[in-house]
Every structure is written in structure tokens, then in C-alpha cells.
Design an enzyme around this catalytic site. Structure first.
Site, PDB file in Angstrom:
ATOM      1  N   TYR A 151      36.359  30.303  49.025  1.00  0.00           N
ATOM      2  CA  TYR A 151      34.741  30.065  49.450  1.00  0.00           C
ATOM      3  C   TYR A 151      33.975  30.523  48.182  1.00  0.00           C
ATOM      4  O   TYR A 151      34.271  31.430  47.593  1.00  0.00           O
ATOM      5  CB  TYR A 151      34.581  30.692  50.779  1.00  0.00           C
ATOM      6  CG  TYR A 151      35.046  32.125  50.622  1.00  0.00           C
ATOM      7  CD1 TYR A 151      36.176  32.606  51.285  1.00  0.00           C
ATOM      8  CD2 TYR A 151      33.941  33.229  50.462  1.00  0.00           C
ATOM      9  CE1 TYR A 151      36.545  33.967  51.521  1.00  0.00           C
ATOM     10  CE2 TYR A 151      34.265  34.428  50.540  1.00  0.00           C
ATOM     11  CZ  TYR A 151      35.430  34.816  51.039  1.00  0.00           C
ATOM     12  OH  TYR A 151      36.139  36.080  51.097  1.00  0.00           O
ATOM     13  N   LYS A 155      25.344  36.985  45.727  1.00  0.00           N
ATOM     14  CA  LYS A 155      24.714  38.234  46.129  1.00  0.00           C
ATOM     15  C   LYS A 155      23.331  37.996  46.412  1.00  0.00           C
ATOM     16  O   LYS A 155      22.688  37.186  45.658  1.00  0.00           O
ATOM     17  CB  LYS A 155      24.853  39.481  45.188  1.00  0.00           C
ATOM     18  CG  LYS A 155      26.237  39.951  45.290  1.00  0.00           C
ATOM     19  CD  LYS A 155      26.469  40.895  46.181  1.00  0.00           C
ATOM     20  CE  LYS A 155      28.260  41.103  46.526  1.00  0.00           C
ATOM     21  NZ  LYS A 155      28.574  42.084  45.659  1.00  0.00           N
ATOM     22  N   GLN A 191      43.263  38.685  45.781  1.00  0.00           N
ATOM     23  CA  GLN A 191      42.268  38.071  45.718  1.00  0.00           C
ATOM     24  C   GLN A 191      41.903  37.648  44.015  1.00  0.00           C
ATOM     25  O   GLN A 191      42.264  38.540  43.165  1.00  0.00           O
ATOM     26  CB  GLN A 191      41.045  38.885  46.022  1.00  0.00           C
ATOM     27  CG  GLN A 191      40.378  39.894  45.438  1.00  0.00           C
ATOM     28  CD  GLN A 191      40.943  41.132  45.382  1.00  0.00           C
ATOM     29  OE1 GLN A 191      42.368  41.252  45.404  1.00  0.00           O
ATOM     30  NE2 GLN A 191      40.319  42.138  44.425  1.00  0.00           N
ATOM     31  N   SER A 229      28.620  43.281  51.626  1.00  0.00           N
ATOM     32  CA  SER A 229      28.425  42.015  52.133  1.00  0.00           C
ATOM     33  C   SER A 229      27.484  41.731  53.346  1.00  0.00           C
ATOM     34  O   SER A 229      26.742  40.817  53.253  1.00  0.00           O
ATOM     35  CB  SER A 229      29.865  41.456  52.764  1.00  0.00           C
ATOM     36  OG  SER A 229      30.960  41.374  51.782  1.00  0.00           O
TER      37      SER A 229
HETATM   38  O1  76R Z   1      38.001  49.336  42.910  1.00  0.00           O
HETATM   39  C1  76R Z   1      38.200  48.523  42.060  1.00  0.00           C
HETATM   40  O2  76R Z   1      39.265  49.153  41.367  1.00  0.00           O
HETATM   41  C2  76R Z   1      37.642  47.242  41.984  1.00  0.00           C
HETATM   42  C3  76R Z   1      36.558  47.190  42.744  1.00  0.00           C
HETATM   43  C4  76R Z   1      36.279  45.915  42.968  1.00  0.00           C
HETATM   44  C5  76R Z   1      35.169  45.118  42.389  1.00  0.00           C
HETATM   45  C6  76R Z   1      34.281  45.670  41.377  1.00  0.00           C
HETATM   46  C7  76R Z   1      36.820  44.938  44.091  1.00  0.00           C
HETATM   47  C8  76R Z   1      37.835  45.303  45.041  1.00  0.00           C
HETATM   48  N1  76R Z   1      36.196  43.939  44.292  1.00  0.00           N
HETATM   49  C9  76R Z   1      35.109  43.744  43.242  1.00  0.00           C
HETATM   50  C10 76R Z   1      34.018  42.808  42.803  1.00  0.00           C
HETATM   51 MN1  76R Z   1      36.118  42.421  45.602  1.00  0.00          MN
HETATM   52  N2  76R Z   1      36.203  40.966  47.151  1.00  0.00           N
HETATM   53  C11 76R Z   1      35.334  39.844  47.278  1.00  0.00           C
HETATM   54  C12 76R Z   1      35.592  39.225  48.440  1.00  0.00           C
HETATM   55  O3  76R Z   1      34.279  37.995  52.068  1.00  0.00           O
HETATM   56  C13 76R Z   1      33.559  38.729  51.553  1.00  0.00           C
HETATM   57  O4  76R Z   1      32.685  39.509  52.165  1.00  0.00           O
HETATM   58  C14 76R Z   1      33.674  38.990  49.933  1.00  0.00           C
HETATM   59  C15 76R Z   1      34.782  38.300  49.161  1.00  0.00           C
HETATM   60  C16 76R Z   1      36.917  39.866  48.996  1.00  0.00           C
HETATM   61  C17 76R Z   1      37.690  39.474  50.365  1.00  0.00           C
HETATM   62  C18 76R Z   1      37.413  40.816  47.969  1.00  0.00           C
HETATM   63  C19 76R Z   1      38.521  41.515  47.956  1.00  0.00           C
HETATM   64  N3  76R Z   1      34.607  41.338  44.847  1.00  0.00           N
HETATM   65  C20 76R Z   1      34.107  41.858  43.643  1.00  0.00           C
HETATM   66  C21 76R Z   1      32.716  40.758  43.496  1.00  0.00           C
HETATM   67  C22 76R Z   1      31.831  40.978  42.353  1.00  0.00           C
HETATM   68  C23 76R Z   1      30.600  41.747  42.219  1.00  0.00           C
HETATM   69  C24 76R Z   1      29.581  41.914  41.374  1.00  0.00           C
HETATM   70  O5  76R Z   1      30.322  41.965  39.990  1.00  0.00           O
HETATM   71  O6  76R Z   1      28.619  41.960  41.636  1.00  0.00           O
HETATM   72  C25 76R Z   1      32.738  40.161  44.455  1.00  0.00           C
HETATM   73  C26 76R Z   1      31.894  38.863  44.547  1.00  0.00           C
HETATM   74  C27 76R Z   1      33.791  40.376  45.365  1.00  0.00           C
HETATM   75  C28 76R Z   1      34.129  39.727  46.503  1.00  0.00           C
HETATM   76  N4  76R Z   1      37.653  43.323  46.388  1.00  0.00           N
HETATM   77  C29 76R Z   1      38.563  44.592  45.760  1.00  0.00           C
HETATM   78  C30 76R Z   1      38.743  42.532  47.115  1.00  0.00           C
HETATM   79  C31 76R Z   1      39.836  43.533  47.556  1.00  0.00           C
HETATM   80  C32 76R Z   1      41.107  42.921  48.466  1.00  0.00           C
HETATM   81  C33 76R Z   1      39.843  44.701  46.598  1.00  0.00           C
HETATM   82  C34 76R Z   1      40.799  45.800  46.488  1.00  0.00           C
HETATM   83  C35 76R Z   1      41.067  45.952  45.234  1.00  0.00           C
HETATM   84  C36 76R Z   1      41.907  45.200  44.524  1.00  0.00           C
HETATM   85  O7  76R Z   1      43.093  44.825  45.302  1.00  0.00           O
HETATM   86  O8  76R Z   1      41.963  44.779  43.446  1.00  0.00           O
END
Ligand code: 76R
Length: 255
Positions: A151, A155, A191, A229
Site C-alpha cells: 500500500y 505523512k 517490511q 500513524s
Molecule cells: O528503529 C529503527 O532502527 C528504524 C526505525 C524505523 C524507521 C525510521 C522503522 C521501523 N520504520 C521507519 C520509517 Mn517503518 N513501517 C511503516 C509501515 O501501516 C502503517 O501504519 C505504516 C506502514 C510499517 C508496517 C512499518 C514497519 N516506516 C518508516 C517510514 C518513513 C518515515 C519518514 O521518513 O518520515 C514509513 C512511511 C514507515 C512505515 N517499521 C519499522 C516497520 C517495522 C516492522 C519496523 C521495525 C524495525 C525493522 O524491522 O526494521
């Protein structure tokens, strides 16, 4: 002037969705169908083996529901390689039985929220574990035999809640809370977050892989309660499907 968080880009991503014209497929002579399957299998196998580029990953998925039938994901080092992969599919006989109801173009990214150190001091300054973690985000592999959910999201830039008006510290804190939720799914969900700013209609394409579809539902659900979110997430359409080996394409098309 406000400072945008630093980002580094990895592989470009194409999510190529295809719908089958089932009436035309059923009506086509056996020979034509066989040729279409064999050309498409060759196409998929050679792209999964990355015979078309120096590096990358590709996979094919069956999509459940009316929005599409197939999803071909390509990750490649250049946007040009994605374009070539897309056009080569059009050269197969199967393409004549398909439409492209939608597609999504993005590029994998890591940002300053993941590691300040990495951006300030360079890849050599960070420890091996973090370097590998970042590399994995920029050059993602695609797990075998897994469910996929794709999907697009952005933001929010609303009057009351505007992500881009927050300070770096506020955003970093929210992203750290988001990361805490995400890490609970370690080992269950992989992811791929790829930026589509300037490339497509939302700001990111989110691709989730998991061996149990309820884990996909659960992570998306749980994240909705997390401020990053609940206040700031805006979502496009969702697509769900399952990876299959190219050699199963004939069976898929036979129903
Ligand atoms: O902690 C860390 O080391 C990395 C932290 C992290 C960042 C910066 C992280 C961790 N994400 C980051 C950025 Mn994410 N992520 C999503 C979705 O459905 C939703 O509500 C959101 C969809 C999921 C399911 C997900 C999963 N992440 C981002 C960004 C960019 C934001 C920006 O730059 O402004 C988006 C749009 C986004 C969305 N995220 C994690 C996960 C998971 C499972 C993690 C855990 C860490 C890992 O496994 O790498």
C-alpha cells in the site's frame, strides 16, 4: 531554513500490477495459451535470476480480489532497469491477455531517523550490525513463499496535524515509537519502505511480507494506534497476495 532529514537511496522499485482478461484467456487456442505461459515463465525466471541487470531482486505474486490478478515486483539499481523490465514483459505473449490496472514507482531509502551516526560519520563509522541492517533496507531481498501486502502512504500535511511542521526531535521521537511497535514483529514481518516523493502519488510505498496473513493485519492495525500513524498516517489502496514460483504460472492460469 528547516533542514530536511538526510536520506540515502538504494534500489528503485516497480510494483507492476496486471489483470488477466479471463474471457480472452479461456477463448484462446491451447497453442497460444501454451506459448503465453512459456514466454511468461521465461520472463519471470530470468528476472528472478537478475539476468537483465547487475543487481536487484524480482518476484511474482497472485493478488486476491478484484483490483489485480498478478503483481510483479522488481528492485533494481536504476530507474532505467525498471523501465526495461516493464517493457520486456510487454513483449511476452501473456501481456496481450493483461491490463495494467495500476503500478507504483519508488526508491528504497534510509533516513536520519534510522541512524544519525551513519549520515554524520559515514558507513565505515557504524558497527557491522547496523551497517548490514541499513544495507538490507536499501537492497532488500524478497522472501520465498510468503504473503505480501502493498500500500502507498503519506505523512499528513493538515492544518492541525502537519508532519513537516514538527521539529526533527519530535519526528525522531515519533519514529522511535513507531520502530518499537515494528520490532515486536521481528521474525514475522519483513517490511520494505521506499520513497515515492517525486515519483508517484503518495510519499512511500510500503511492502510487507509475512508467512501468516494475520501478522500483516495485526502490524497494520497496531500501528494505527501509534501516533506516527494515528495522527500522521494517510493511506492509499491495499493489495494482498502470495508469492509463487514462476513454474506455477500455468497452474495459476488454469484455475
Ligand atoms: O528503529 C529503527 O532502527 C528504524 C526505525 C524505523 C524507521 C525510521 C522503522 C521501523 N520504520 C521507519 C520509517 Mn517503518 N513501517 C511503516 C509501515 O501501516 C502503517 O501504519 C505504516 C506502514 C510499517 C508496517 C512499518 C514497519 N516506516 C518508516 C517510514 C518513513 C518515515 C519518514 O521518513 O518520515 C514509513 C512511511 C514507515 C512505515 N517499521 C519499522 C516497520 C517495522 C516492522 C519496523 C521495525 C524495525 C525493522 O524491522 O526494521
Amino acid at each position: 531554513m528547516p533542514q530536511a532529514p538526510q536520506t540515502e537511496e538504494g534500489w528503485y522499485a516497480l510494483h507492476d500490477f496486471r489483470s488477466i482478461d479471463w474471457d480472452a484467456w479461456r477463448d484462446a487456442p491451447e497453442r497460444e495459451r501454451e506459448r503465453a505461459v512459456s514466454e511468461a515463465v521465461d520472463y519471470l525466471q530470468s528476472h528472478e535470476a537478475i539476468e537483465d541487470a547487475d543487481d536487484g531482486a524480482s518476484a511474482v505474486f497472485s493478488i486476491v480480489g478484484h483490483k489485480a490478478d498478478l503483481l510483479i515486483i522488481h528492485f533494481r539499481p536504476t530507474l532505467d532497469a525498471l523501465s526495461t523490465a516493464e517493457r520486456r514483459f510487454e513483449q511476452t505473449a501473456l501481456a496481450g491477455f493483461t491490463d495494467q490496472p495500476t503500478s507504483y514507482v519508488s526508491v528504497t531509502e534510509v533516513s536520519g531517523y534510522v541512524s544519525d551516526e551513519y549520515f554524520e560519520e559515514g558507513a565505515d563509522a557504524v558497527d557491522e550490525g547496523l551497517r548490514r541492517y541499513i544495507e538490507g533496507k536499501m537492497k532488500p531481498d524478497i522472501p520465498d513463499d510468503e504473503y505480501v501486502s502493498f500500500y502507498p502512504m503519506s505523512k499528513r500535511r493538515g492544518e492541525e496535524y502537519n508532519w513537516y511542521d514538527l521539529s526533527f526531535e519530535e519526528r525522531a521521537e515519533l519514529m522511535s515509537g513507531h520502530g518499537d511497535v515494528g520490532r515486536k514483529y521481528a521474525g514475522k514481518i519483513k517490511q520494505v519502505i521506499a520513497s515515492s516523493v517525486g515519483f508517484d502519488d503518495y510519499e512511500w510505498g510500503v511492502t510487507l511480507f509475512g508467512s501468516d496473513p494475520t501478522d500483516i493485519k495485526d502490524i497494520v492495525y497496531e500501528m494505527r494506534f501509534d501516533e506516527a500513524s494515528s495522527r500522521y498516517g494517510e493511506f492509499g489502496q491495499f493489495y494482498v497476495g502470495r508469492r509463487f514460483p514462476p513454474t506455477d504460472l500455468g497452474a495459476y492460469l488454469a484455475g
